[in-house]
Design an enzyme around this catalytic site. Structure first.
Site, mmCIF file in Angstrom:
data_model
loop_
_atom_site.group_PDB
_atom_site.id
_atom_site.type_symbol
_atom_site.label_atom_id
_atom_site.label_comp_id
_atom_site.label_asym_id
_atom_site.label_seq_id
_atom_site.Cartn_x
_atom_site.Cartn_y
_atom_site.Cartn_z
ATOM 1 N N TYR A 109 20.146 -4.999 23.533
ATOM 2 C CA TYR A 109 19.771 -3.607 23.781
ATOM 3 C C TYR A 109 18.341 -3.631 24.284
ATOM 4 C CZ TYR A 109 18.612 1.301 22.938
ATOM 5 O OH TYR A 109 18.185 2.605 23.094
ATOM 6 N N ASP A 150 23.347 -3.084 26.856
ATOM 7 C CA ASP A 150 22.643 -1.994 27.512
ATOM 8 C C ASP A 150 21.311 -2.545 28.018
ATOM 9 O OD1 ASP A 150 21.297 0.239 28.307
ATOM 10 O OD2 ASP A 150 21.515 1.343 26.427
#
Length: 258
Positions: A109, A150
């Site tokens: 992330y 992400d």
């Protein structure tokens, strides 16, 4: 490395405690998924919902109170070489690594970079630097691996709807895109673009201004594959329908099969 098909997926779930039922339902509908990588679980390790382990799934987490956090849910046992990204000296929980079937999967992330001023943006670039260093270690060891998650970067203008972001947004700043390209120049392959070189494909739609209904989206959830894994790439699927469910995350799952 097994020649048996292997499917792994990524999903920024935007709070696992609020959406555990979404993940349960999704896993039931996708029995082919061997390993699910979650981001933004937004809870400490001890708060991760027990329903997955109780269902016989294998779970590993790198959690943090209220923010960030990543997790792995596997149908079979896996090992966890790292609960943090080597070389990223920051307290936020943003990386966890799995090994199974001879393949290394780095679930990440990446910092957004739009908050905290230039220091916040520097943290984003520092993560990219550490990721490149980790990639070099794995490449030198000739390990098949993937970085998935992400990335908080739209690599090109085709990866965001027209007008979706301002030109100075951290997701599209030249330094951000250069950091992503650096990983590609090292030999990693953007799995979606390997199969679909052109076209607009989005993985995120903001909750504001009816972005999903207008298809004003971003492609920020990526899978970068090592050369040995790229040779085996079969499919990359964006599960767009998940965004239309009730109280959905603003991101949708992406699935990679090798």
């Amino acid at each position: 490395m097994s020649a048996t098909p292997f499917t792994f997926a990524s999903w920024n779930i935007n709070s696992i405690r609020a959406r555990a039922h979404h993940v349960q339902d999704w896993l039931e509908r996708h029995p082919e998924c061997d390993l699910l990588c979650l981001q933004e679980i937004k809870c400490e390790d001890s708060q991760f919902p027990a329903v997955f382990a109780e269902a016989g799934l294998h779970v590993a987490t790198s959690g943090q109170k209220a923010y960030n956090g990543v997790a792995l849910i596997g149908r079979r046992p896996f090992t966890v070489p790292h609960h943090t990204l080597p070389g990223f000296d920051h307290p936020s929980a943003r990386y966890i690594e799995a090994e199974l079937d001879g393949i290394t999967i780095g679930n990440l992330y990446l910092p957004n970079g739009n908050s905290g001023g230039e220091d916040g943006y520097a943290t984003k670039l520092a993560f990219f630097d550490a990721l490149a260093t980790r990639a070099r270690v794995l490449l030198d060891a000739e390990k098949p691996f993937a970085f998935i998650g992400d990335f908080n970067v739209c690599p090109t203008d085709e990866d965001l709807a027209p007008g979706a972001l301002s030109p100075d947004d951290a997701l599209v700043r030249p330094e951000t895109r250069a950091a992503f390209r650096r990983l590609e120049w090292m030999g990693l392959t953007d799995a979606l673009r390997a199969l679909h070189p052109a076209g607009r494909h989005y993985t995120f739609w903001d909750y504001q201004a009816a972005a999903f209904q207008r298809n004003s989206g971003l492609r920020i959830d990526h899978a970068l594959l090592s050369p040995r894994l790229t040779e085996r790439l079969k499919s990359f699927v964006i599960d767009r329908d998940e965004r239309a469910t009730e109280k959905a995350s603003d991101h949708v799952p992406v699935l990679v099969t090798v």
